[in-house]
Design an enzyme around this catalytic site. Structure first.
Site, PDB file in Angstrom:
ATOM      1  CG  ASP A 170      66.110 -46.830  51.081  1.00  0.00           C
ATOM      2  OD1 ASP A 170      65.166 -47.309  51.487  1.00  0.00           O
ATOM      3  OD2 ASP A 170      67.596 -47.621  51.332  1.00  0.00           O
ATOM      4  CD  GLU A 180      61.808 -48.624  50.021  1.00  0.00           C
ATOM      5  OE1 GLU A 180      62.475 -48.979  48.832  1.00  0.00           O
ATOM      6  OE2 GLU A 180      62.152 -49.247  50.910  1.00  0.00           O
ATOM      7  CG  ASP A 221      71.188 -47.749  52.813  1.00  0.00           C
ATOM      8  OD1 ASP A 221      70.459 -48.417  53.482  1.00  0.00           O
ATOM      9  OD2 ASP A 221      72.576 -48.249  52.905  1.00  0.00           O
TER      10      ASP A 221
END
Length: 175
Positions: free
Chosen positions: A7, A68, A141
């Protein structure tokens, strides 16, 4: 299949590692949050992120990396930092010769919760449940990175098979 999910973020970059196969529960291997000091110069922050992600890829030896995909945000400064961190994340996998796949937030949400509109609390709850954890991974996260890894285990193999089949069809080949 072992997957390292990332992420991306310039201040906090979540990293999650799971093992699994499509259709089966995944197993947690590890999760981390790589932090950089907002007071440091950008090149130093990116270098720290690069070294940390490269070390985590070497340590965990994943079969795939899921990152991501950066989407438009209202704060241009934030999206720039996230995009730069995303580039470093993609590079860490590619440099190691590991296939890298990107996923939109809604793809990850749909894979993990069944709804592309799930909120952070729903995502964290499902990651906790799917990995059979006694407590939610913190900070968010880390949970997001684990969700990316789960998404790739469950969807990445299908994507790869579909891409290979399409490639064979374009070439006029069968199986």
């Amino acid at each position: 299949m072992r997957v390292l999910g990332i992420d991306p973020g310039l201040t906090r970059c979540g990293v999650g590692v799971v093992e699994g196969v499509p259709g089966r529960p995944c197993t947690l291997i590890a999760y981390h949050v790589v932090r950089t000091d907002p007071d440091d110069e950008l090149p130093l922050r990116l270098l720290h992120l690069d070294r940390s992600l490269t070390a985590l890829v070497a340590e965990h030896r994943p079969d795939g990396v899921a990152v991501e995909r950066v989407f438009s945000q209202h704060n241009v400064r934030t999206v720039m930092g996230t995009a730069q961190a995303s580039g470093v994340a993609v590079l860490a996998g590619a440099r190691a010769g590991i296939p890298v796949q990107t996923y939109t937030p809604s793809e990850v949400k749909a894979a993990v919760t069944g709804s592309g509109q799930a909120d952070k609390a729903q995502m964290t709850a499902m990651v906790t449940r799917l990995l059979r954890l006694s407590e939610p991974p913190r900070p968010a996260d880390a949970a997001d990175a684990l969700a990316l890894a789960i998404c790739h285990v469950w969807r990445g193999g299908t994507r790869s098979r579909l891409a290979a089949a399409a490639d064979r069809a374009r070439r006029g080949g069968g199986r």
